[in-house]
Every structure is written in C-alpha cells, then in structure tokens.
Write an enzyme that holds these catalytic residues in place. Structure first.
Site, PDB file in Angstrom:
ATOM      1  N   GLY A 206      -6.636  14.997   0.030  1.00 38.45           N
ATOM      2  CA  GLY A 206      -5.165  15.056   0.058  1.00 38.45           C
ATOM      3  C   GLY A 206      -4.603  13.950  -0.816  1.00 38.45           C
ATOM      4  O   GLY A 206      -3.542  13.392  -0.537  1.00 38.45           O
TER       5      GLY A 206
ATOM      6  N   GLY B 149      -0.966  13.484  -2.031  1.00 38.24           N
ATOM      7  CA  GLY B 149       0.104  13.399  -1.031  1.00 38.24           C
ATOM      8  C   GLY B 149       0.753  12.032  -0.899  1.00 38.24           C
ATOM      9  O   GLY B 149       0.350  11.038  -1.508  1.00 38.24           O
TER      10      GLY B 149
ATOM     11  N   HIS C 154      -2.405   3.417  12.781  1.00 31.97           N
ATOM     12  CA  HIS C 154      -2.258   2.239  11.911  1.00 31.97           C
ATOM     13  C   HIS C 154      -1.613   1.056  12.624  1.00 31.97           C
ATOM     14  O   HIS C 154      -1.721  -0.074  12.165  1.00 31.97           O
ATOM     15  CB  HIS C 154      -1.564   2.607  10.596  1.00 31.97           C
ATOM     16  CG  HIS C 154      -0.086   2.812  10.684  1.00 31.97           C
ATOM     17  ND1 HIS C 154       0.475   3.949  11.178  1.00 31.97           N
ATOM     18  CD2 HIS C 154       0.956   2.013  10.327  1.00 31.97           C
ATOM     19  CE1 HIS C 154       1.789   3.849  11.121  1.00 31.97           C
ATOM     20  NE2 HIS C 154       2.114   2.665  10.613  1.00 31.97           N
TER      21      HIS C 154
ATOM     22  N   LEU D 153      -2.661  -0.222  15.226  1.00 33.27           N
ATOM     23  CA  LEU D 153      -3.758  -1.080  15.694  1.00 33.27           C
ATOM     24  C   LEU D 153      -4.238  -2.009  14.577  1.00 33.27           C
ATOM     25  O   LEU D 153      -4.947  -2.971  14.830  1.00 33.27           O
ATOM     26  CB  LEU D 153      -4.923  -0.236  16.212  1.00 33.27           C
ATOM     27  CG  LEU D 153      -4.640   0.506  17.519  1.00 33.27           C
ATOM     28  CD1 LEU D 153      -5.852   1.310  17.950  1.00 33.27           C
ATOM     29  CD2 LEU D 153      -4.237  -0.458  18.623  1.00 33.27           C
TER      30      LEU D 153
ATOM     31  N   GLU E 275      13.695   2.333  13.731  1.00 31.93           N
ATOM     32  CA  GLU E 275      13.778   2.449  12.273  1.00 31.93           C
ATOM     33  C   GLU E 275      15.232   2.660  11.897  1.00 31.93           C
ATOM     34  O   GLU E 275      15.951   3.364  12.622  1.00 31.93           O
ATOM     35  CB  GLU E 275      12.936   3.626  11.770  1.00 31.93           C
ATOM     36  CG  GLU E 275      11.465   3.268  11.656  1.00 31.93           C
ATOM     37  CD  GLU E 275      10.580   4.403  11.154  1.00 31.93           C
ATOM     38  OE1 GLU E 275       9.470   4.111  10.689  1.00 31.93           O
ATOM     39  OE2 GLU E 275      10.999   5.575  11.224  1.00 31.93           O
TER      40      GLU E 275
ATOM     41  N   ASP F  19       5.317  11.254  17.963  1.00 36.41           N
ATOM     42  CA  ASP F  19       5.174  10.549  16.689  1.00 36.41           C
ATOM     43  C   ASP F  19       4.925   9.047  16.894  1.00 36.41           C
ATOM     44  O   ASP F  19       4.150   8.446  16.153  1.00 36.41           O
ATOM     45  CB  ASP F  19       6.453  10.757  15.853  1.00 36.41           C
ATOM     46  CG  ASP F  19       6.306  10.294  14.413  1.00 36.41           C
ATOM     47  OD1 ASP F  19       5.260  10.600  13.805  1.00 36.41           O
ATOM     48  OD2 ASP F  19       7.208   9.619  13.890  1.00 36.41           O
TER      49      ASP F  19
ATOM     50  N   HIS G 286       1.281   4.995  18.894  1.00 40.40           N
ATOM     51  CA  HIS G 286       1.484   3.587  18.531  1.00 40.40           C
ATOM     52  C   HIS G 286       1.844   2.714  19.743  1.00 40.40           C
ATOM     53  O   HIS G 286       1.195   1.698  20.002  1.00 40.40           O
ATOM     54  CB  HIS G 286       2.582   3.442  17.475  1.00 40.40           C
ATOM     55  CG  HIS G 286       2.332   4.229  16.211  1.00 40.40           C
ATOM     56  ND1 HIS G 286       1.074   4.493  15.738  1.00 40.40           N
ATOM     57  CD2 HIS G 286       3.186   4.790  15.317  1.00 40.40           C
ATOM     58  CE1 HIS G 286       1.178   5.188  14.604  1.00 40.40           C
ATOM     59  NE2 HIS G 286       2.443   5.382  14.343  1.00 40.40           N
TER      60      HIS G 286
ATOM     61  N   GLN H  27       6.898  -6.539  13.570  1.00 35.95           N
ATOM     62  CA  GLN H  27       7.506  -6.410  12.236  1.00 35.95           C
ATOM     63  C   GLN H  27       9.005  -6.260  12.355  1.00 35.95           C
ATOM     64  O   GLN H  27       9.469  -5.813  13.421  1.00 35.95           O
ATOM     65  CB  GLN H  27       6.918  -5.207  11.482  1.00 35.95           C
ATOM     66  CG  GLN H  27       7.255  -3.866  12.128  1.00 35.95           C
ATOM     67  CD  GLN H  27       6.577  -2.693  11.480  1.00 35.95           C
ATOM     68  OE1 GLN H  27       5.493  -2.780  10.953  1.00 35.95           O
ATOM     69  NE2 GLN H  27       7.242  -1.560  11.493  1.00 35.95           N
TER      70      GLN H  27
END
Ligand code: NDP
Ligand code: BG6
Length: 603
Positions: free
Chosen positions: A123, A126, A290, A292, A328, A347, A352, A489
């Site tokens: 992929g 992408g 991600h 983690l 976000e 999602d 997460h 973050q």
C-alpha cells in the site's frame, strides 16, 4: 525494555531484564509455518541480539552465494525529477553527534554481512505510507538503527517506477532539527535502498515477482522479511495469503505489521484474527497501535515502576479518578469514508485510549518481557465492566462560523451520508472491578473538530483528609487536590499540581506545577511513534504490539455498547466545530463527582 535488540541501534543497561521465561515461549520457540521457515532457538537468559547473530552465522556457512554491496542491486539510480526537499536542505545546519544508543554495535557487528532485512510497504502509494512509514524508515536509517543490509520495497497497484517511488518518498522525508548533518546525502543513500513493485493484493503471481526482486536485493544472504500492511482492512487477508505463499522468507524470519482497524466488533475482529492465523503464527503478527509507540506512553511504566513516590499511590486508596483525553482541532477531512464506518469510539477509544488505560492500571509485570507485560494488560481488560449506554455520551460536530470563516459539519463531507449518526465525539466512564481500582472512574473523552489538539492522562488524587488548610481553599476542594498530568502531545510534559504557600508574611496558598517539560529538559527531538514501532518489529520486540487475546478483551468491552448505539440509532449531541464538545460530557463526569481536568483555568 527487554533486551531483545537484534539491530545495532539500541543498547540496554545491564539492569534490564533479558529473561525469556515460559510465558515468552511463543516468541522464542522453534517453529516453522506457512510463512517461511523460522530459525528459532529456545532461549532462557540470552539476549536475542546475540542469538540472532549466532543463528545467522551458522546459516551463512552453508551458503556460497554472490553478495552485493549494501543489499542494493547494482543498478544506476535514475535522477529524481523536480527539486526534492532534501536538495533544498543545507547540510550541517546543526551538527550534533549521533547518540551512543545508535552507534552501539554490541553483539551484532560481526554477523551483519550474513543477513538482510527487506521491508515491504504494502500500500506504498497510500497516505499512511507517505506520511508516516517512509519518513520513519528514513529516520531509523539516519540514526543508524537499521541493519547494515536492508531494502525497502514499496508494493501497490499503482504503476510507478523505482524513480517515481523515490520521488514520491523524498517529498515527505525530513531530518530532525537536531539531526541535519549530511542530511541530503543520507536521504540519497536511503532512497537508493528503496524500490517499487506494482502488483495486485490478491495475486500470488505478483507476489512471486516481488519475491524474485527481493531475492536479487538480498544477494543470497539470510533474508528476513517484514511486510507492513498499509492498506484497507478488507484486503489484509488476501495480501497475507499471497505474501505467505509467494514472498515469505525461505531461510529467515517473516513478520507482518497489521494496521488498525482490527475489525469493527468482536465477531469481525475474531474473523480477521482467524483469517490471519491461517497463514501466520501469532508471533509473526505485529498489530500496531501507534499510541503505544509515543514517548510519554512508553514513559508511563517508567514513571510508575521506577519512582517510589508513585507506585504506592497508584490505587483506589489515593486516586479519585483517572481521565484519558484525546482531542483534535480538525475534522475527518479526507477520511470521512473510512471514519463513517467506524466512528470515534472504534477509531480512538477502543484502541489508543484503552491501551493507555491498560498500561496505566496493570499490576506490576513479572519482568519487562513482552509476554509478561501483555499478560498484565489482558488481566486489566478482563477485569473491566463492558461499557453501558448510560455511561456514554456521544456527539457529532456541526458547522460553525467564526471570524467570518465557516467550518464544515461532519455530514458536509461528501463521503459521509447526510443522515449519518456516527459519533465524532464520545465520553465514557469505565470501571475496573479489581481490588486495586474498585470504584475508581476511568473517564475517557475523545473528539474531532474540537477547540484544541491534545492527548493526555490526568490522575486526580483524593482530597487530603482533615486538611489543616481547608479554609484557605474556600469551598472548591477539588482545586486543591493533587493532579498528575501526563501530556502525551503536543509539547510533551509530565507535571504534578501541588499546593504551596505564596511567599510573604501572610498565609495565602497557591497552586503550582512540578514540571518535567521535555522541550526544556532535553534538546533531542522526540522520535515519531512509528520509528519506535518499526524498529521493534525489525528487532522482534513485541511488547508494544497487541496480542490477539488483548484485542478480544478490548472488543468484548465495547461491542455490546456499539451494537446498542447502532440498533437504537442513538442521536449524537451536536456540537459546533471548534468548540469544547457536548455539554453531556460534563453531566456524565458530574455523575461520578468528577470535573474534567482540561477545562479549568489552570490546566
Ligand atoms: P489508503 O486509503 O491511502 O490506502 C492505501 C493504499 O491501498 C492506496 O494507496 C491504494 O493503493 C490501496 N487501496 C486503497 N483502497 C483500496 C481498495 N478498495 N482496494 C484495493 N486497494 C486499495 O489508506 P491509508 O494509507 O490512509 O491507510 C492504510 C491503513 O492504515 C488502513 O488500514 C488505515 O485504516 C490505517 N491507518 C491509517 C492512518 C492514516 O493516518 N492514514 C492512521 C491509522 C491507521 P493502490 O491503488 O496503488 O493499490
Ligand atoms: C489514528 C486515527 O489512529 O490516530 C485518526 O485513525 C487520528 O483518526 C490519529 O487522527 C491520531 O494520531 P496522532 O498520532 O496524530 O495523535
């Protein structure tokens, strides 16, 4: 971190565990499977990097095949058209020597010539490949973290030449602020290792061609192969089937990184796992989350288990509530088609935030070995109550005009049905029914198109019993309680809110932060999560990847709720694009006597 390194990038202190007890047998047993033939030896306390080197060196003695320089086929590189970003970079802007961690060749150097790692990005044309995977691979290369002989191969249906792939990739490569020395040279060297093969995801023939190409680059060395499935989930199984039958390694390891979503409920996830396991063993599957790989999520266990002051407080006795917050400040632009089928709960929350929760709440693992950690995470997940509709609030963003600019509603996206009820926001109260966490609300909140971009963990401690200074705080006792904030973050930080006296002759209390602010403390730029995870996959370190039983447990918590939301067609609470989200989230928190920590004046 367990001593599992098989590249020469990382060094581990002697204090760190290198034990591979019975629980790690899946990652250390001798096995072969449909996906190639695996050289594994039973290990007890020997660090894997030494083992890997030893196995490869034995294999190499049986081979006498011509080897090529640097794993690259002797071909001339077609000049990259157009000016690429790296050409614009000036060398030596900031000349900082590489850290020791990536120069330490302990235990691997002498055998490096004998083996090679081929990383195939399936992929490759992408969004994720361009945005994250290729840049992370380059960063690892820059840091000297990839094995000496490696090849990166892009695979997708789009027609592209090697030069076109390199051109595409070069546009998203950057050097870190603190790593610019020889940046353009490094980029060119990296791009020389990148190749492309066009093929269908369900064609064994096309994968056989890929295999042939990889073999040319591998030059007869022991070939280790990593496939990164960066494709929509409905074609995962096809790609794995074809890679398995036609492009797995014949003499080294074969591993597959699988991107989320891992299904959309318990049943589809189980079907996906079953499908993958037709062709792969569990220890070949690297399910990536991600979050983690994010620095502060990694630091969570260090903070807790290596500081005496925290671990004793880590329970219902001292902790009033825990908040896991994701927001976000942009909508689902460009990904509406995918998102509408999943929604924010699948999602962000089910993976997460739940992964962070499990790491936060788990008991002390026996060791830092992947299986020991994952065993503890599974126990937490299994001790949790499945989510109840009354403990959940959902929302969806609507259009909002501010300062003359109109921000779109979720349903304004052309790929989203006008009557979609898919939540773009959710808040939930979760509970862990075990001795440590009984009665402590774990509140999650996740949303798109909110007023800010942020991910953080907030731990609110209990009120001080019989606090001598209560009257100095007035009626708002919550404000006076200690709160530990782990800001994942942006602008990574760990800070603890404490009470102190304002200097002077009076007795006025103030609230201050003991602050570990990463940018102030460390000059080194923090690596992207994908770098850490890709390196782990190359090294065979599974600690930060999700095991199938963890995944099952995670889906069991969310599936009944998700079904109920869909069956009952629950209408989300609409909130303006760019706002703080639905008011319902505050009522939900209030029901458990909680105030969201991210809304106060002194966050
Ligand atoms: P894309 O939609 O960009 O798809 C990747 C590639 O797969 C495309 O370039 C295309 O290549 C091929 N492809 C797309 N749709 C189909 C289809 N219906 N049938 C066959 N091939 C198709 O995905 P992303 O790069 O955004 O994501 C890849 C994976 O990573 C997905 O599983 C996604 O859920 C996950 N993910 C993505 C994130 C992101 O930020 N993008 C974040 C987290 C996870 P070609 O046509 O050349 O074959
Ligand atoms: C992905 C989600 O897993 O994580 C996206 O699918 C989300 O919707 C992204 O935007 C957030 O990741 P990060 O690292 O930018 O916080």
């Amino acid at each position: 971190m367990a001593a599992l390194s098989s590249t020469h990038c990382r060094s581990y202190s002697p204090l760190q565990s290198s034990s591979f007890g019975p629980s790690s047998s899946s990652s250390s047993s001798s096995s072969s499977s449909n996906l190639g033939h695996f050289q594994r030896v039973s290990v007890s306390s020997v660090p894997k990097r030494f083992l890997a080197a030893k196995v490869y060196s034995l294999q190499s003695q049986t081979k006498s095949v011509a080897r090529m320089q640097d794993g690259a086929v002797a071909s001339t590189i077609t000049p990259i058209e157009n000016e690429t970003p790296f050409k614009k970079l000036k060398d030596g802007l900031l000349s900082v020597p590489s850290p020791d961690e990536c120069k330490d060749a302990v235990g691997f150097g002498i055998n490096e010539n004998d083996s090679t790692v081929s990383i195939t990005v399936v992929g490759a044309s992408g969004d994720l490949a361009k945005k994250k995977i290729f840049p992370a691979l380059f960063a690892l290369y820059y840091e000297d973290c990839l094995p000496k002989h490696f090849t990166v191969c892009g695979y997708a249906r789009s027609k592209m030449t090697d030069a076109e792939l390199r051109n595409m990739v070069s546009k998203t490569l950057t050097c870190r602020i603190d790593k610019r020395e020889n940046c353009s040279e490094k980029m060119e060297q990296f791009l020389r290792r990148c190749f492309y093969h066009s093929g269908q995801y369900d064609s064994q023939e096309n994968f056989a061609e890929l295999d042939k190409k990889l073999k040319e680059h591998e030059g007869g060395r022991v070939s280790n192969r990593l496939f990164y499935l960066s494709i929509p989930p409905n074609i995962f199984i096809d790609a794995v089937r074809c890679a398995s039958s036609s492009a797995s390694s014949g003499n080294g390891w074969t591993r597959v990184i699988v991107e989320k979503p891992f299904g959309r409920d318990s049943e589809s996830s189980a079907a996906l796992t079953k499908g993958l396991k037709q062709y792969l063993k569990e220890d070949q599957i690297f399910r990536i989350d991600h979050y983690l790989g994010k620095e502060l999520v990694e630091n969570l266990s260090v903070l807790r288990f290596s500081n005496l002051i925290f671990e004793p407080l880590w329970s219902r006795q001292y902790i009033r509530n825990v908040q896991l917050i994701f927001s976000e400040d942009f909508g689902t632009e460009g990904r509406g088609g995918y998102f509408d089928n999943y929604g924010i709960i699948r999602d962000i929350m089910q993976n997460h935030l739940l992964q962070i929760l499990a790491l936060f709440a788990m008991e002390t693992p026996v060791s830092l070995d992947a299986e020991d950690i994952r065993n503890e995470k599974v126990k937490v997940l299994r001790s949790m109550r499945p989510l109840q509709l009354e403990n959940v609030v959902t929302g969806q963003y609507k259009s909002h005009t501010k300062g003359g600019v109109t921000y779109p509603a979720y349903t304004d996206d052309k790929t989203v049905p006008k009557d979609s009820l898919t939540p773009t926001f959710a808040a939930a109260a979760l509970f862990i029914d075990n001795a440590r966490w009984d009665g402590v609300p774990f509140l999650m909140k996740a949303g798109k198109a909110l007023h800010t971009k942020r991910a953080e963990i907030r731990v609110q401690f209990r009120h001080v019993p019989g606090n001598l200074y209560n009257r100095n705080f007035g009626t708002d006792l919550d404000r006076a309680t200690n709160e530990l904030v782990i800001r994942v973050q942006p602008d990574e930080a760990i800070y603890l809110k404490i009470n102190n006296k304002v200097p002077g002759l009076g007795m006025r209390l103030d609230r201050s932060n003991l602050n570990l602010h990463y940018a102030a403390r460390y000059s080194k730029e923090i690596p992207d999560a994908y770098e850490r995870l890709l390196l782990d996959a190359v090294e065979g370190e599974r600690r930060l990847f999700i095991r199938s039983d963890e995944l099952d447990a995670a889906w069991s918590l969310f599936t009944p709720l998700l079904k109920e939301l869909e069956e009952k067609k629950i209408i989300p609470e609409y909130y303006p694009h760019g706002s703080r989200g639905p008011v319902g989230a505050h009522y939900l928190a209030a029901r458990y006597k909680v105030r969201w920590g991210d809304v106060g004046v002194d966050q």
